[in-house]
Design an enzyme around this catalytic site. Structure first.
Site, short mmCIF file in Angstrom:
data_model
loop_
_atom_site.label_atom_id
_atom_site.label_comp_id
_atom_site.label_asym_id
_atom_site.label_seq_id
_atom_site.Cartn_x
_atom_site.Cartn_y
_atom_site.Cartn_z
N THR A 79 -58.22 27.33 90.61
CA THR A 79 -57.22 27.10 89.57
C THR A 79 -57.87 26.52 88.33
OG1 THR A 79 -55.73 26.53 91.38
CG2 THR A 79 -54.99 25.96 89.15
N ASN A 106 -64.88 30.62 87.66
CA ASN A 106 -64.86 32.08 87.82
C ASN A 106 -65.59 32.45 89.11
OD1 ASN A 106 -65.00 34.90 87.44
ND2 ASN A 106 -64.81 34.57 85.23
N PHE A 107 -64.90 33.21 89.95
CA PHE A 107 -65.50 33.63 91.22
C PHE A 107 -66.18 35.00 91.11
CE2 PHE A 107 -62.44 30.60 93.08
CZ PHE A 107 -63.29 29.91 93.93
N HIS A 134 -56.87 37.34 78.26
CA HIS A 134 -56.27 37.41 79.59
C HIS A 134 -54.89 38.04 79.52
CE1 HIS A 134 -59.49 34.65 80.75
NE2 HIS A 134 -59.24 35.02 82.00
N LYS A 138 -50.98 34.50 82.14
CA LYS A 138 -51.85 33.33 82.36
C LYS A 138 -51.24 32.13 81.65
CE LYS A 138 -56.63 31.71 81.96
NZ LYS A 138 -56.60 30.92 83.19
N THR A 145 -63.34 29.66 82.43
CA THR A 145 -64.62 30.35 82.20
C THR A 145 -65.12 30.11 80.78
OG1 THR A 145 -63.97 32.05 83.76
CG2 THR A 145 -65.72 32.64 82.24
N1 LIG Z 1 -61.52 30.92 89.34
C1 LIG Z 1 -61.25 32.22 89.21
O1 LIG Z 1 -62.11 33.09 89.37
C2 LIG Z 1 -59.83 32.64 88.86
C3 LIG Z 1 -59.46 33.99 88.81
C4 LIG Z 1 -58.15 34.31 88.52
C5 LIG Z 1 -57.23 33.31 88.29
N2 LIG Z 1 -57.61 32.00 88.32
C6 LIG Z 1 -56.69 30.90 88.15
O2 LIG Z 1 -55.98 30.74 89.38
C7 LIG Z 1 -54.71 30.17 89.13
C8 LIG Z 1 -53.64 31.03 89.79
O3 LIG Z 1 -53.61 32.29 89.17
P1 LIG Z 1 -52.53 33.38 89.60
O4 LIG Z 1 -52.73 34.54 88.71
O5 LIG Z 1 -52.58 33.59 91.07
O6 LIG Z 1 -51.18 32.62 89.22
P2 LIG Z 1 -49.72 32.84 89.83
O7 LIG Z 1 -49.52 34.27 90.19
O8 LIG Z 1 -48.79 32.17 88.87
O9 LIG Z 1 -49.76 32.04 91.21
C9 LIG Z 1 -49.76 30.65 91.31
C10 LIG Z 1 -48.98 30.32 92.56
O10 LIG Z 1 -49.15 28.94 92.85
C11 LIG Z 1 -47.87 28.40 93.16
N3 LIG Z 1 -47.87 26.97 92.94
C12 LIG Z 1 -47.72 26.28 91.81
N4 LIG Z 1 -47.82 24.96 92.03
C13 LIG Z 1 -48.04 24.82 93.36
C14 LIG Z 1 -48.25 23.70 94.21
N5 LIG Z 1 -48.24 22.46 93.76
N6 LIG Z 1 -48.45 23.94 95.53
C15 LIG Z 1 -48.49 25.19 96.03
N7 LIG Z 1 -48.29 26.30 95.27
C16 LIG Z 1 -48.08 26.10 93.95
C17 LIG Z 1 -46.92 29.15 92.25
O11 LIG Z 1 -45.59 29.01 92.68
P3 LIG Z 1 -44.37 29.19 91.61
O12 LIG Z 1 -44.26 30.67 91.41
O13 LIG Z 1 -43.25 28.55 92.33
O14 LIG Z 1 -44.78 28.46 90.35
C18 LIG Z 1 -47.48 30.58 92.40
O15 LIG Z 1 -47.00 31.20 93.58
C19 LIG Z 1 -54.60 30.08 87.60
O16 LIG Z 1 -54.95 28.78 87.18
C20 LIG Z 1 -55.61 31.08 87.12
O17 LIG Z 1 -56.08 30.79 85.82
C21 LIG Z 1 -58.90 31.66 88.59
#
Ligand SMILES: NC(=O)c1ccc[n+]([C@@H]2O[C@H](COP(=O)([O-])OP(=O)(O)OC[C@H]3O[C@@H](n4cnc5c(N)ncnc54)[C@H](OP(=O)(O)O)[C@@H]3O)[C@@H](O)[C@H]2O)c1
Length: 244
Positions: A79, A106-107, A134, A138, A145
């Site tokens: 996250t 970033n993975f 993005h 987002k 990153t």
């Molecule tokens: N590091 C990497 O390589 C990488 C790659 C891609 C994305 N990311 C990051 O990963 C994160 C998630 O991205 P995404 O595209 O999957 O977002 P997403 O589709 O919005 O998914 C986030 C999920 O987390 C849930 N959530 C929010 N707060 C929570 C909590 N306290 N406990 C448990 N679940 C919770 C949300 O529920 P609700 O729908 O109820 O809000 C939603 O289901 C973002 O910060 C994004 O920038 C990182």
């Protein structure tokens, strides 16, 4: 012997793909999936998870990570949105317990190479700006990153260019600054994740670009993190630390 993995944020876009990837990897065992309404501490205790992968949101990631460390599971934090002070605090918590974890802005391994090449170029070309693009869903900006790339550039360059004061007719036109590197964040349909690092030099420019077109691009890095985190004794920031 399996590594027991719980995915927090399992209903989200990254969470769903991670659940599938963990299920398909025979060195890992999926032992839990948690959503916003679940009690994370209780879920870790009941599942006896070794590792918790967090793909949630910027508002909850800091508290989630503290809970994971307190429960003696290894955090793998994908996250984005953690502040530098928060990362330092989490690293201190892990240091006190000699406990391993990974915060990975970033993975995607190709994106890590883009950062590494940017770091190398910064030694020769100190004038640089970052454009990250993005998908419109987002929720935070700039991306983890982009921040990490700016930090790597700032540490690598031998000269820090003096920022010329200019009048912004529209406030924010020059982007936001991290360690004196300007970052411009675009949010648009038609993109998943792209970053361009632009170095300007006398008479030319160098552009280093990486684009992710499918979220599966992140999974080899997530699996690598799950496999290696259990042997770590500190909380590392950046998956590049695991790339030899
Ligand atoms: N590091 C990497 O390589 C990488 C790659 C891609 C994305 N990311 C990051 O990963 C994160 C998630 O991205 P995404 O595209 O999957 O977002 P997403 O589709 O919005 O998914 C986030 C999920 O987390 C849930 N959530 C929010 N707060 C929570 C909590 N306290 N406990 C448990 N679940 C919770 C949300 O529920 P609700 O729908 O109820 O809000 C939603 O289901 C973002 O910060 C994004 O920038 C990182």
């Amino acid at each position: 012997m399996f590594i027991r993995v719980l995915v927090n944020g399992a209903a989200g876009r990254m969470g769903r793909i991670t659940v599938n990837a963990v299920q398909q990897e025979n060195t890992l065992k999926l032992v839990g999936e948690t959503r916003r309404s679940d009690d994370l501490c209780k879920a870790i205790r009941i599942s006896n998870a070794d590792v918790v992968v967090d793909f949630t949101d910027a508002a909850s990631v800091f508290e989630n990570t503290k809970k994971i460390i307190a429960a003696n599971a290894h955090p793998i934090i994908g996250t984005s949105g953690l502040l530098s002070e928060q990362i330092k605090e989490l690293q201190q918590l892990c240091h006190e317990k000699q406990h391993g974890g990974i915060i990975a802005p970033n993975f995607c391994i190709a994106a890590l190479l883009m950062m590494r090449f940017s770091e190398q170029a910064a030694r020769y070309f100190p004038n640089v700006e970052i454009i990250e693009i993005h998908h419109e869903g987002k929720r935070d900006a700039p991306s983890g990153t982009a921040i990490k790339t700016a930090e790597l550039i700032a540490n690598a360059r031998k000269i820090t260019p003096t920022l010329k004061k200019i009048h912004e007719t529209l406030l924010g036109s020059r982007g936001a600054y991290k360690d004196q590197v300007s970052i411009h964040a675009l949010r648009l349909p038609g993109f998943l994740a792209q970053q361009e690092v632009i170095f300007g030099h006398l008479g030319g420019n160098l552009r280093i670009t990486h684009e992710t077109i499918d979220r599966h691009a992140f999974m080899p890095g997530v699996i690598l993190a799950c496999q290696q985190v259990v042997a770590l004794k500190e909380l590392i920031y950046g998956l590049d630390n695991l790339l030899v």
